[in-house]
Design an enzyme around this catalytic site. Structure first.
Site, PDB file in Angstrom:
ATOM      1  N   HIS A 151      -6.311  -3.250  21.519  1.00  0.00           N
ATOM      2  CA  HIS A 151      -5.618  -2.520  22.966  1.00  0.00           C
ATOM      3  C   HIS A 151      -4.023  -2.731  23.127  1.00  0.00           C
ATOM      4  CE1 HIS A 151      -5.152  -5.808  25.347  1.00  0.00           C
ATOM      5  NE2 HIS A 151      -6.311  -6.284  25.220  1.00  0.00           N
ATOM      6  N   HIS A 160       2.377  -1.232   7.421  1.00  0.00           N
ATOM      7  CA  HIS A 160       1.070  -1.200   6.840  1.00  0.00           C
ATOM      8  C   HIS A 160       0.103  -2.344   7.200  1.00  0.00           C
ATOM      9  CE1 HIS A 160      -1.346  -1.397   2.657  1.00  0.00           C
ATOM     10  NE2 HIS A 160      -2.115  -0.954   3.696  1.00  0.00           N
TER      11      HIS A 160
HETATM   12  O1  JB2 Z   1       9.518   4.287  -8.433  1.00  0.00           O
HETATM   13  C1  JB2 Z   1       8.278   4.271  -8.734  1.00  0.00           C
HETATM   14  C2  JB2 Z   1       7.340   5.185  -8.377  1.00  0.00           C
HETATM   15  N1  JB2 Z   1       7.371   6.691  -7.997  1.00  0.00           N
HETATM   16  C3  JB2 Z   1       6.342   7.095  -8.068  1.00  0.00           C
HETATM   17  N2  JB2 Z   1       7.674   3.042  -9.040  1.00  0.00           N
HETATM   18  C4  JB2 Z   1       6.264   2.893  -8.981  1.00  0.00           C
HETATM   19  N3  JB2 Z   1       5.698   1.520  -9.314  1.00  0.00           N
HETATM   20  N4  JB2 Z   1       5.380   3.844  -8.918  1.00  0.00           N
HETATM   21  C5  JB2 Z   1       5.757   5.197  -8.601  1.00  0.00           C
HETATM   22  N5  JB2 Z   1       5.159   5.996  -8.470  1.00  0.00           N
HETATM   23  C6  JB2 Z   1       3.748   6.497  -8.388  1.00  0.00           C
HETATM   24  O2  JB2 Z   1       3.162   5.792  -7.307  1.00  0.00           O
HETATM   25  C7  JB2 Z   1       3.144   6.098  -9.685  1.00  0.00           C
HETATM   26  O3  JB2 Z   1       3.294   7.073 -10.958  1.00  0.00           O
HETATM   27  C8  JB2 Z   1       1.659   5.911  -9.300  1.00  0.00           C
HETATM   28  O4  JB2 Z   1       0.963   6.936  -9.523  1.00  0.00           O
HETATM   29  C9  JB2 Z   1       1.749   5.310  -7.831  1.00  0.00           C
HETATM   30  C10 JB2 Z   1       1.508   4.103  -7.644  1.00  0.00           C
HETATM   31  O5  JB2 Z   1      -0.070   3.899  -8.148  1.00  0.00           O
HETATM   32  P1  JB2 Z   1      -0.709   2.502  -7.696  1.00  0.00           P
HETATM   33  O6  JB2 Z   1      -2.279   2.853  -7.807  1.00  0.00           O
HETATM   34  O7  JB2 Z   1      -0.043   1.492  -8.616  1.00  0.00           O
HETATM   35  O8  JB2 Z   1      -0.369   2.095  -6.115  1.00  0.00           O
HETATM   36  P2  JB2 Z   1      -0.441   2.860  -4.940  1.00  0.00           P
HETATM   37  O9  JB2 Z   1       0.769   2.759  -4.326  1.00  0.00           O
HETATM   38  O10 JB2 Z   1      -1.363   4.136  -4.945  1.00  0.00           O
HETATM   39  O11 JB2 Z   1      -1.475   1.945  -4.185  1.00  0.00           O
HETATM   40  C11 JB2 Z   1      -1.320   0.584  -3.958  1.00  0.00           C
HETATM   41  O12 JB2 Z   1      -1.064   0.389  -2.423  1.00  0.00           O
HETATM   42  C12 JB2 Z   1      -2.186   0.620  -1.665  1.00  0.00           C
HETATM   43  C13 JB2 Z   1      -1.996   0.462  -0.336  1.00  0.00           C
HETATM   44  C14 JB2 Z   1      -2.233  -0.567  -4.442  1.00  0.00           C
HETATM   45  O13 JB2 Z   1      -1.775  -1.770  -4.266  1.00  0.00           O
HETATM   46  C15 JB2 Z   1      -3.654  -0.231  -3.678  1.00  0.00           C
HETATM   47  O14 JB2 Z   1      -4.435  -1.155  -4.140  1.00  0.00           O
HETATM   48  C16 JB2 Z   1      -3.449  -0.245  -2.164  1.00  0.00           C
HETATM   49  N6  JB2 Z   1      -4.804  -0.239  -1.513  1.00  0.00           N
END
Ligand code: JB2
Length: 217
Positions: A151, A160
């Site tokens: 609350h 986050h």
């Molecule tokens: O500039 C960039 C970028 N632009 C787009 N740098 C990076 N590293 N990635 C970029 N992307 C896109 O973000 C990538 O093409 C990729 O598809 C996506 C990142 O995917 P990833 O699965 O690595 O992370 P996420 O951000 O979707 O999820 C993270 O954060 C969540 C909160 C993970 O750590 C998860 O486990 C977590 N739950």
């Protein structure tokens, strides 16, 4: 109608900006809520986009190419930034707001959101999360799976709260701050902007802007 019901109605399909792990979780929540994915936008053309049962239109699209993104793809459709990295999220959010685009929010149907809580635009609330009475969750914050926001908490823009983190009552979390997996924050504590609270940390006292806390702080 609860706030989450209100947020989950009027679906026209949401454009998910990102196609990795976080986009996968958001898409799954959307589909669980009976809503639809208008498309996944990502620089990469693989990732969550191809997951069976989560088929949305794959739109290979440079997230940095904002002119193309807004004119050709979003075109007035609601969108949600689905990148986990807070700096990447911040860059995209600021540029989209400058382009006067409006964000949508997604609340998993198995989240518990008090009717007295306030949830702004662009927010994601994951499965099993609890947001209790008079808590405020500001634009583009993530309240991830199983997190508890007690609350009167204030979660500022693009913060986050990671899976399983627990915030006692009256906790404040600043803009662009990560409260890591399974961490615990005592009631009334203020965490500044741009902070990182490491996984499993117990936060007993205030944390200044830009600080990192691990272990017992
Ligand atoms: O500039 C960039 C970028 N632009 C787009 N740098 C990076 N590293 N990635 C970029 N992307 C896109 O973000 C990538 O093409 C990729 O598809 C996506 C990142 O995917 P990833 O699965 O690595 O992370 P996420 O951000 O979707 O999820 C993270 O954060 C969540 C909160 C993970 O750590 C998860 O486990 C977590 N739950």
């Amino acid at each position: 109608m609860t706030p989450s019901d209100a947020l989950n109605q009027c679906d026209t399909g949401i454009s998910l900006l990102g196609g990795g792990g976080h986009a996968l979780v958001v898409a799954d929540s959307l589909l669980s809520a009976g809503r639809s994915v208008a498309g996944f936008f990502d620089d990469a053309d693989d990732a969550a986009i191809g997951t069976p049962g989560l088929s949305g239109q794959c739109v290979p699209s440079k997230l940095g190419d904002l002119e193309s993104l807004t004119a050709r793809s979003l075109a007035g459709k609601p969108w949600l930034v689905c990148l986990g990295d807070l700096k990447l999220r911040r860059g995209l959010i600021d540029r989209l707001y400058a382009a006067e685009e409006d964000a949508a929010s997604v609340v998993h149907p198995n989240a518990i959101v008090s009717e007295q809580a306030v949830i702004a635009g662009g927010v994601f609330v994951g499965p099993g999360a609890v947001i209790n009475a008079r808590a405020r969750v500001l634009d583009h914050a993530i309240i991830n799976s199983g997190a508890i926001v007690e609350h009167d908490c204030l979660i500022a823009e693009n913060a986050h709260i990671a899976p399983g983190a627990v915030l006692g009552g009256n906790v404040k979390v600043g803009n662009d701050t990560l409260v890591g997996l399974g961490s615990r924050v005592l009631p009334g504590v203020s965490i500044g902007r741009g902070c990182t609270v490491g996984a499993g940390t117990v936060v007993l006292k205030d944390l200044p802007d830009g600080a990192t806390a691990v272990g017992v702080w």
